[in-house]
Every structure is written in C-alpha cells, then in structure tokens.
Design an enzyme around this catalytic site. Structure first.
Site, PDB file in Angstrom:
ATOM      1  N   LYS A 195      21.417   7.865 -11.153  1.00  0.00           N
ATOM      2  CA  LYS A 195      21.103   9.335 -11.202  1.00  0.00           C
ATOM      3  C   LYS A 195      21.355  10.139 -10.154  1.00  0.00           C
ATOM      4  O   LYS A 195      20.287  10.180  -9.128  1.00  0.00           O
ATOM      5  CB  LYS A 195      19.746   9.533 -11.936  1.00  0.00           C
ATOM      6  CG  LYS A 195      19.874  10.954 -12.733  1.00  0.00           C
ATOM      7  CD  LYS A 195      19.048  12.160 -12.675  1.00  0.00           C
ATOM      8  CE  LYS A 195      18.303  12.685 -11.361  1.00  0.00           C
ATOM      9  NZ  LYS A 195      19.213  13.862 -10.915  1.00  0.00           N
ATOM     10  N   GLY A 248      14.630  10.972  -1.679  1.00  0.00           N
ATOM     11  CA  GLY A 248      14.541  12.506  -1.899  1.00  0.00           C
ATOM     12  C   GLY A 248      13.191  12.681  -1.118  1.00  0.00           C
ATOM     13  O   GLY A 248      12.746  12.177  -0.073  1.00  0.00           O
ATOM     14  N   GLY A 253       8.890  11.641  -4.569  1.00  0.00           N
ATOM     15  CA  GLY A 253       8.254  10.040  -4.328  1.00  0.00           C
ATOM     16  C   GLY A 253       7.306   9.741  -4.860  1.00  0.00           C
ATOM     17  O   GLY A 253       6.706   8.799  -5.609  1.00  0.00           O
ATOM     18  N   GLU A 270      12.825   6.106  -0.212  1.00  0.00           N
ATOM     19  CA  GLU A 270      13.070   6.672   1.297  1.00  0.00           C
ATOM     20  C   GLU A 270      13.049   8.066   1.195  1.00  0.00           C
ATOM     21  O   GLU A 270      13.713   8.689   0.669  1.00  0.00           O
ATOM     22  CB  GLU A 270      14.663   6.221   1.601  1.00  0.00           C
ATOM     23  CG  GLU A 270      15.073   6.163   2.872  1.00  0.00           C
ATOM     24  CD  GLU A 270      15.612   7.369   3.274  1.00  0.00           C
ATOM     25  OE1 GLU A 270      15.328   8.107   3.773  1.00  0.00           O
ATOM     26  OE2 GLU A 270      16.938   7.430   3.117  1.00  0.00           O
ATOM     27  N   CYS A 304      17.080  13.257   6.477  1.00  0.00           N
ATOM     28  CA  CYS A 304      15.901  12.945   6.558  1.00  0.00           C
ATOM     29  C   CYS A 304      15.543  12.493   7.916  1.00  0.00           C
ATOM     30  O   CYS A 304      14.110  12.510   8.263  1.00  0.00           O
ATOM     31  CB  CYS A 304      15.494  12.017   5.335  1.00  0.00           C
ATOM     32  SG  CYS A 304      16.784  10.655   5.145  1.00  0.00           S
ATOM     33  N   GLU A 401       8.716  19.074   6.838  1.00  0.00           N
ATOM     34  CA  GLU A 401       9.949  18.729   7.019  1.00  0.00           C
ATOM     35  C   GLU A 401      10.913  20.242   6.331  1.00  0.00           C
ATOM     36  O   GLU A 401      10.616  20.543   5.260  1.00  0.00           O
ATOM     37  CB  GLU A 401      10.250  17.616   6.021  1.00  0.00           C
ATOM     38  CG  GLU A 401      11.876  17.477   6.111  1.00  0.00           C
ATOM     39  CD  GLU A 401      12.052  16.174   5.000  1.00  0.00           C
ATOM     40  OE1 GLU A 401      11.672  16.131   4.123  1.00  0.00           O
ATOM     41  OE2 GLU A 401      12.959  15.304   5.692  1.00  0.00           O
TER      42      GLU A 401
END
Ligand code: ADP
Length: 497
Positions: A195, A248, A253, A270, A304, A401
């Site tokens: 996806k 993502g 997550g 991840e 990331c 982040e």
C-alpha cells in the site's frame, strides 16, 4: 529517449484514472471511487487514483495467499526467483528517466536527484536482493541429546518465507521505499500486498507494470492504493496476513502494532527520528559544515534520518552555524522539474502547515532564525531552508520530528555532555559524528543509541547495510541480510537416526 518523449510518456501515464494491481490485473476500486494526487509544486491535480478500501484489501490478500500456496511461485527455483528480481532491477534502470520524472512530479523532489539517487538505488536494491534468493540457508545444529547405538539425533534449521506480507510505505522516497520493502520479501519467497502513500502512489503503480513485464506470477505482488485509514488499517489488521512491514510516523506505527494484535502477525517498523549530527572542533570544518547542510536539507528535510539536531563544539559554534545558514540561504527553490532547482516543495499542504506551525512555535518560544523561518512564495508547498539557534532542550522544535528543512543548531562543551544530549530523545534512528580523532569517533559511536552512526559522512546508504531504529524509531531493520531474516520463519527439524 528524448526529454519530450519521456514527458509524453509520463503524461499518458497520468491521464486516465490509475487502477490497482491485484492478481496481475489492473482493476478499479470496488467502490468505483478515486482520489486526487497533487503536484506539490503547483497544487494542481496530477492524476486520479483508485481509492482502495477493505474489500479491495481482502481481494488482494486472497490473491497473495493463492500465489503463496500455489505452485508457480512456491516451486520456482531460487535461481529463477533471483533472475526475476534482477530483471526488475534492469527494467527500472531502462525506465530511469520516466520514473525520475514521475517521482519528481508526484513528490516534488528535483528530477536530477530522483535520477541519481531514488531510481538507481531502487534498481541496486533489487539486484542486491536477487543475489540473496539462492542464499537463504538454515544450519546444521550439533545438539547434545544422548548418542547411543540405538539413538542419535540429527538437527537442522530451515528458513522458510513468512508468508503473505502487508507492506505500507510513506511518501518521502516513494519508489525507493517500495524497493526496500519488496526486495527482501521477494528474495525469501513471500507474496505481498503493497500500500503506497496516498500522496505519492504513481511510481509504485509504474513499478507494478514493470513487475508484470518482468514475469512475476499472478498474485505475488499486489498493489492497493488508498488512504491510510481505508486501505492501510484493514491490511494491518487482516487475519490472513502473516507479517506487516511499515515505514512512516511513530504515531501510525503504534496503530499498526494495535491492529496487528488480532492474529499476532509479525511486525517490523521503520519510524521517525530526530537525529543528532555532532561536529567536534577538530573536524574538517569546511567539509563538515557543508555536509551538515546536506544532512538536513537533502530531500527537503523529509528524511526519517535527517540530521535535524546539529550539535557543534562551543569554540566553532558560530563559524559552523553561520556557515550552514549561508548555505541554506543560497539553496535555489523551485519545481522539481526545473533544471536549476536544488530544493523542491514539501509533499503536501498538510506538511506545509505542519512545518510552518513548528517554525512559529520555535520562534515564539525564543528561537532565532539564522536563515529561513517561514513559507516561501504563495504557490505550491515551499518552505525556506531554516537554521534555528538559541533553542532550549525542551522546545518542541528540539524534541519532535519536524520532517521539513529545519535544523536546530546548539553548542556543546565536551564528550560527556554530548553523549547525554545526543541520546536525550525518544528516537534512535541515526547520528553523525565529525572529528579527525579516531578514538573519539569510535568511543562516541559505541555510546550513541541509534541504528546507524555515520562518521565523517552522512546519509550514506547501501543495499547491504542494515538500516533501522533503536527506541521509538522502530522494530527490525531494512536492507542487508538483517532484513531478509525478518521475512523468514526458522524451523528446527530434529531427526532420530
Ligand atoms: P506521514 O505522517 O509522514 O504522512 P504516515 O505515518 O501518516 O506518514 O503514513 C505512512 C503510511 O501509513 C501511508 O501509506 C499512510 O497511508 C499509511 N497510514 C496512515 N494511517 C494509517 C493507519 N491508521 N493504518 C495503516 N496505515 C496507515
């Protein structure tokens, strides 16, 4: 192919509403619905794409299950499986310009970057994984059960494919993330429902065409496009999916972990990062300064592992912070397809607002912008490359982040202090260390809690080098042999002989 021919191909690819790939057939969403994909440089609609939901996921999972238990894929020799994966790498390379253009239009990144980084790295990944298809080995185990005339045991392990795998990927490196996910799953003999992110599904769909062209049996790779809640969530929760691999945000997550609980499917994640990039006074300052700018501004900060917390030893703080700011001011912003563009727009309106709200929060709490600090222009989703100083450790811009071209630069005194502040984060994805003192580099590398530590370099990736996170940056690793292990189950076989 000429530039004009490539552009025509890209246009014809995006003209018709894009369908999903299920069982090697291109199908519309079962609801008949589509969703728009935007060009982030202009905000204009680039294509309409099938909007998959639970029903489409169910169909894709059952195609993947049929392919997994059926004969074509299961009985294919590892050597032939490797050849198919290699062929896919070749096809990506043959379509380099078209894929790079699609990526640039869809994601916003400069065409020149997609052409030298995203697309060739995707081809490389498949070739690296093609080689592994013939090397998925178990071992023989010397066990200590009684060894008598009547009884002795012979034990060995088999590494078997985990089964049907759901893979959910983000929008920052759309094609490359598809490759990171598909490569090890294919090499180990799994079947897949992929996806892509709703913001950037186009290169994954073009990759689907290349997968069919390469000759993969029906159902081995299925690609369902759609929104996270509508298509991603039912994939993560599906009772007949054996493993879910996600890249993502840390927030999503955690939702994946909850969704996966039902059938205890395997989970790899991840996730986010807030990576420290540490420059000591004894580093090659000119080089480190320029690399620190690249560490945050590459891919518009939408990495990331972006070097988003820049720690500079006190004596050289001003020189380096000013140097990074000077580089930030010189970066040419523009549409990814413009030849002289060095930095494109952020991927979406939502990301633009998110990054701008972080900028406002930092500046209102007393941070100062040595460069940038706001949106760039009125059209498209551009943000000025930004260097913030005078931040405090507990500010949101230091802790969270941002996923945009924003770096916070802070001074430090010594090794003890930097070890503690570098690790003062919920994340642990990557770190950079700049020093010419080998002992210092190794000592600090060992003490940093992160999955990748770059010394006198940053953002160096290779298909053979594992990548992933400590702490809330994730579970498991991508790439290298480590990734393959996570697509297999280990079976112990014990035989009385
Ligand atoms: P970002 O915040 O960077 O957009 P996300 O973590 O939201 O990243 O999205 C990464 C991927 O996860 C995308 O493919 C998105 O559609 C998908 N996704 C978002 N929400 C969910 C969810 N609840 N369940 C499964 N997948 C999701």
């Amino acid at each position: 192919m000429s530039q004009v021919e490539v552009l025509k191909e890209v246009q014809s690819f995006t003209e018709e509403p894009k369908k999903m790939l299920i069982n090697n057939e291109w199908v519309a969403a079962s609801s008949g619905e589509t969703f728009p994909v935007y060009n982030p440089a202009t905000g204009a609609i680039l294509a309409q794409v099938a909007s998959g939901n639970e029903q489409d996921i169910n169909m894709a999972v059952s195609a993947a299950r049929k392919a997994f238990t059926g004969n074509d894929w299961h009985s294919m020799t590892p050597s032939n499986r490797g050849k198919l994966i290699w062929r896919l790498g070749d096809l990506i390379e043959q379509n380099l310009d078209e894929l790079a253009q699609l990526e640039s239009l869809d994601n916003g990144k400069p065409f020149s970057v997609a052409r030298v980084a995203d697309v060739p790295l995707a081809a490389d990944l498949f070739r690296y994984m093609a080689g592994w298809a013939t090397k998925i080995e178990g071992s023989t185990i010397p066990i200590s059960t009684p060894n008598t005339a009547k009884s002795k045991h012979f034990a060995y392990t088999l590494r078997e494919p985990v089964g049907v795998v759901g893979q959910i990927i983000p929008w920052n490196f759309p094609l490359l993330m598809a490759a990171w996910k598909l490569g090890p799953a294919l090499a180990t003999g799994c079947t897949i429902v992929l996806k892509p992110a709703e913001q950037t599904p186009l290169t994954a769909l073009r990759l689907g065409e290349l997968i069919v062209e390469a000759g993969f049996p029906a159902g081995v790779v299925n690609i369902v496009t759609g929104y996270g809640e509508a298509a991603g969530a039912p994939l993560a929760a599906h009772p007949d999916v054996d493993k879910i691999a996600f890249t993502g945000s840390t927030e999503v997550g955690k939702k994946i972990i909850d969704a996966a609980k039902g059938n205890l499917k395997k989970v790899t994640l991840e996730l986010g990062g807030k990576s420290p990039n540490i420059i000591f006074g004894d580093a090659n300052i000119k080089y480190a300064t320029s690399a620190a700018a690249n560490a945050i501004f590459f891919n518009h900060g939408q990495c990331c592992c972006a070097g988003s917390r820049l720690y500079i030893e006190k004596d050289i703080f001003e020189q380096v912070a000013e140097g990074v700011a000077a580089r930030a001011k010189k970066i040419r912003l523009g549409a990814g397809m413009n030849q002289d563009t060095q930095m494109g727009p952020l991927v979406s309106d939502e990301q633009l607002n998110r990054v701008c709200s972080y900028l406002k929060s930092g500046l209102s709490e007393g941070a100062e912008a040595l460069a940038g600090g706001k949106r760039h222009g009125e059209q498209g989703y551009f943000v000025e490359p930004t260097v913030l100083v005078k931040t405090k450790a507990d500010m949101k811009v230091v802790q969270e982040e941002i996923f945009g071209p924003v770096v916070v630069a802070m001074p430090f005194d010594d090794m003890e202090e930097i070890t503690s502040v570098a690790n003062d984060t919920i994340y642990g994805l990557a770190a950079g260390i700049w020093t010419q003192d080998v002992s210092k580099a190794h000592r600090l590398a060992a003490r940093i809690k992160a999955g990748t530590v770059w010394v006198n370099c940053y953002n160096v990736f290779d298909a053979a080098m594992p990548f992933g996170g400590y702490k809330q940056s994730g579970w498991g690793r991508e790439m290298g042999e480590e990734a393959l292990k996570l697509y297999t189950e280990v079976k112990s076989v014990c035989v009385q002989i």
